[in-house]
Enzyme design. Sequence first.
Site, PDB file in Angstrom:
ATOM      1  N   LYS A 115       0.847  -1.187   0.000  1.00  0.00           N
ATOM      2  CA  LYS A 115       0.000   0.000   0.000  1.00  0.00           C
ATOM      3  C   LYS A 115       0.881   1.234   0.000  1.00  0.00           C
ATOM      4  O   LYS A 115       1.987   1.154   0.547  1.00  0.00           O
ATOM      5  CB  LYS A 115      -0.970   0.025   1.188  1.00  0.00           C
ATOM      6  CG  LYS A 115      -0.406  -0.360   2.562  1.00  0.00           C
ATOM      7  CD  LYS A 115       0.721   0.372   3.220  1.00  0.00           C
ATOM      8  CE  LYS A 115       0.762   1.831   3.381  1.00  0.00           C
ATOM      9  NZ  LYS A 115       2.006   2.308   4.046  1.00  0.00           N
ATOM     10  N   TYR A 157      -4.212   4.391   6.229  1.00  0.00           N
ATOM     11  CA  TYR A 157      -4.779   3.469   7.232  1.00  0.00           C
ATOM     12  C   TYR A 157      -6.122   3.982   7.744  1.00  0.00           C
ATOM     13  O   TYR A 157      -7.048   3.200   7.969  1.00  0.00           O
ATOM     14  CB  TYR A 157      -3.805   3.264   8.399  1.00  0.00           C
ATOM     15  CG  TYR A 157      -2.656   2.354   8.044  1.00  0.00           C
ATOM     16  CD1 TYR A 157      -2.812   0.965   8.076  1.00  0.00           C
ATOM     17  CD2 TYR A 157      -1.426   2.864   7.666  1.00  0.00           C
ATOM     18  CE1 TYR A 157      -1.773   0.123   7.739  1.00  0.00           C
ATOM     19  CE2 TYR A 157      -0.376   2.030   7.328  1.00  0.00           C
ATOM     20  CZ  TYR A 157      -0.552   0.657   7.358  1.00  0.00           C
ATOM     21  OH  TYR A 157       0.474  -0.179   7.019  1.00  0.00           O
TER      22      TYR A 157
HETATM   23  P1  NAD Z   1      12.570   1.041   2.036  1.00  0.00           P
HETATM   24  O1  NAD Z   1      13.166   2.334   1.610  1.00  0.00           O
HETATM   25  O2  NAD Z   1      13.054   0.454   3.320  1.00  0.00           O
HETATM   26  O3  NAD Z   1      12.752  -0.062   0.911  1.00  0.00           O
HETATM   27  C1  NAD Z   1      12.481   0.225  -0.440  1.00  0.00           C
HETATM   28  C2  NAD Z   1      13.254  -0.753  -1.319  1.00  0.00           C
HETATM   29  O4  NAD Z   1      13.017  -0.421  -2.683  1.00  0.00           O
HETATM   30  C3  NAD Z   1      14.758  -0.731  -1.077  1.00  0.00           C
HETATM   31  O5  NAD Z   1      15.264  -2.025  -1.060  1.00  0.00           O
HETATM   32  C4  NAD Z   1      15.290   0.016  -2.298  1.00  0.00           C
HETATM   33  O6  NAD Z   1      16.602  -0.392  -2.659  1.00  0.00           O
HETATM   34  C5  NAD Z   1      14.293  -0.385  -3.362  1.00  0.00           C
HETATM   35  N1  NAD Z   1      14.226   0.542  -4.490  1.00  0.00           N
HETATM   36  C6  NAD Z   1      14.097   0.159  -5.764  1.00  0.00           C
HETATM   37  N2  NAD Z   1      14.104   1.214  -6.586  1.00  0.00           N
HETATM   38  C7  NAD Z   1      14.240   2.294  -5.805  1.00  0.00           C
HETATM   39  C8  NAD Z   1      14.301   3.680  -6.088  1.00  0.00           C
HETATM   40  N3  NAD Z   1      14.227   4.154  -7.332  1.00  0.00           N
HETATM   41  N4  NAD Z   1      14.422   4.518  -5.038  1.00  0.00           N
HETATM   42  C9  NAD Z   1      14.469   4.073  -3.779  1.00  0.00           C
HETATM   43  N5  NAD Z   1      14.408   2.749  -3.452  1.00  0.00           N
HETATM   44  C10 NAD Z   1      14.302   1.885  -4.465  1.00  0.00           C
HETATM   45  O7  NAD Z   1      11.000   1.275   2.080  1.00  0.00           O
HETATM   46  P2  NAD Z   1       9.931   0.369   2.829  1.00  0.00           P
HETATM   47  O8  NAD Z   1       9.635   0.951   4.170  1.00  0.00           O
HETATM   48  O9  NAD Z   1      10.319  -1.042   2.763  1.00  0.00           O
HETATM   49  O10 NAD Z   1       8.619   0.649   1.937  1.00  0.00           O
HETATM   50  C11 NAD Z   1       8.400  -0.017   0.705  1.00  0.00           C
HETATM   51  C12 NAD Z   1       6.884  -0.112   0.432  1.00  0.00           C
HETATM   52  O11 NAD Z   1       6.263  -0.833   1.477  1.00  0.00           O
HETATM   53  C13 NAD Z   1       6.167   1.232   0.366  1.00  0.00           C
HETATM   54  O12 NAD Z   1       5.164   1.201  -0.622  1.00  0.00           O
HETATM   55  C14 NAD Z   1       5.528   1.372   1.740  1.00  0.00           C
HETATM   56  O13 NAD Z   1       4.343   2.150   1.752  1.00  0.00           O
HETATM   57  C15 NAD Z   1       5.214  -0.078   2.059  1.00  0.00           C
HETATM   58  N6  NAD Z   1       5.178  -0.357   3.510  1.00  0.00           N
HETATM   59  C16 NAD Z   1       4.111  -1.016   4.009  1.00  0.00           C
HETATM   60  C17 NAD Z   1       4.050  -1.302   5.369  1.00  0.00           C
HETATM   61  C18 NAD Z   1       2.890  -2.074   5.931  1.00  0.00           C
HETATM   62  O14 NAD Z   1       2.770  -2.184   7.137  1.00  0.00           O
HETATM   63  N7  NAD Z   1       2.043  -2.654   5.091  1.00  0.00           N
HETATM   64  C19 NAD Z   1       5.077  -0.882   6.210  1.00  0.00           C
HETATM   65  C20 NAD Z   1       6.167  -0.219   5.659  1.00  0.00           C
HETATM   66  C21 NAD Z   1       6.215   0.047   4.297  1.00  0.00           C
END
Ligand code: NAD
Length: 372
Positions: A138, A223
């Site tokens: 999401k 949320y």
């Molecule tokens: P994060 O920054 O920790 O991870 C993102 C990943 O995407 C990294 O591994 C990064 O290398 C990669 N990536 C690929 N292309 C990229 C680019 N162009 N720029 C930056 N990163 C790039 O982020 P996250 O917290 O893991 O969030 C990722 C997704 O998950 C988001 O859509 C966020 O909303 C969602 N999320 C959901 C929950 C939940 O509880 N459902 C919790 C946290 C995050």
Amino acid sequence: MKTRRDFLQHLTTAALALPIASVYGLENPLPPVEVPYQGPVLRVALLGLGSYATRVAEAMKACTKAKLVGAISGTPSKLKDWQRKYNIPEKNCYNYENFDAIKNNPDIDAVYIITPNALHKPQCLRVAQAGKHVITEKPMAINVTEAQQMVDACKQANVKLLVGYRMHFEAKTLEVIRMRKAGDFGKVLFFQGLSGFIIGDPTQWRLNPALSGGGAMMDIGIYSVNGARYMIGEEPVWVTAQETKTDPVKFKAGIDETIQFQFGFPSGAVASCLSTYSLNNLDKFFLDGTKGFAELQPSTGYGPIEGRTHKGVLKYPHVTHQTTQMDEMADILLNNRQPEVPVDGEEGLKDMKLIDAIYAAVKSGQRVELKG
Ligand code: NAD
């Protein structure tokens, strides 16, 4: 020597149907025997190996119906790391350039997209074209147009599309929904959703509109948008919203810091919600009806979720959300199970329509009417 397992295997079905204490005598009942799951297992590759993907991978260790078998990343060292840590074969590892080849990999059933929001749509389209089921984090996209393209692409490719709405499988949340459906709260007229946290590092992708598609609303406010719908059990017919910004340097154009928004529902119920990147201790749902209330606080964090209603405290053991989510999603994708609260692309699309309406209401200062 006959083991307890041998003995149990030779019991008749009728005997097995008896309570265990009647079979063995009350004095010394044996603990229930755990029958290992023997049904189909969903084989999942994670796309984007960041912080949330790591949480999902850890949680999947406890899954019985879903298994982490593949990884897609732009960083070769991460792929090596994950191969070791999660026992992923090299042949199931891909990078962002070559992952379309997953089409020819019969050992992967679904790809779970966990990258910055703006990448969900293009990556979903590629996964769908490769003929694999899509699970996306999401918000499913950065606007309703993109979300619709994702739904259409998956339909056309004959694959399923799910959104990572982990709260839709959380026990206390589901109990409140059950009580509301049973009429325990009487006529529900009010929902309050508070969703926020203080965001750190100003250079992260969440504060870059090209990658995030928006600010707190896209990340945490969703949320309350989603919660208002599943707690009230209706679709909003109007939206009003107001934005405040206290730090225009950190929260530049296109990144909302704080938005208050209100929904009106066909029954006359209203929702009043707050989404912010500038306050902690904001994770609360409150539902009120003519006969009772429910309160969840925390309501959407990683848990344990705490809740009470006018009937007392909600008591269910905490299970890691992502473990339950992935097992349930396996059931949905492999066995066509219908969850209590949908997690499909159409569900994600409804939230995206509302988020677009919230941004439109902020911009115009006018109430936005929806078709319902
Ligand atoms: P994060 O920054 O920790 O991870 C993102 C990943 O995407 C990294 O591994 C990064 O290398 C990669 N990536 C690929 N292309 C990229 C680019 N162009 N720029 C930056 N990163 C790039 O982020 P996250 O917290 O893991 O969030 C990722 C997704 O998950 C988001 O859509 C966020 O909303 C969602 N999320 C959901 C929950 C939940 O509880 N459902 C919790 C946290 C995050």
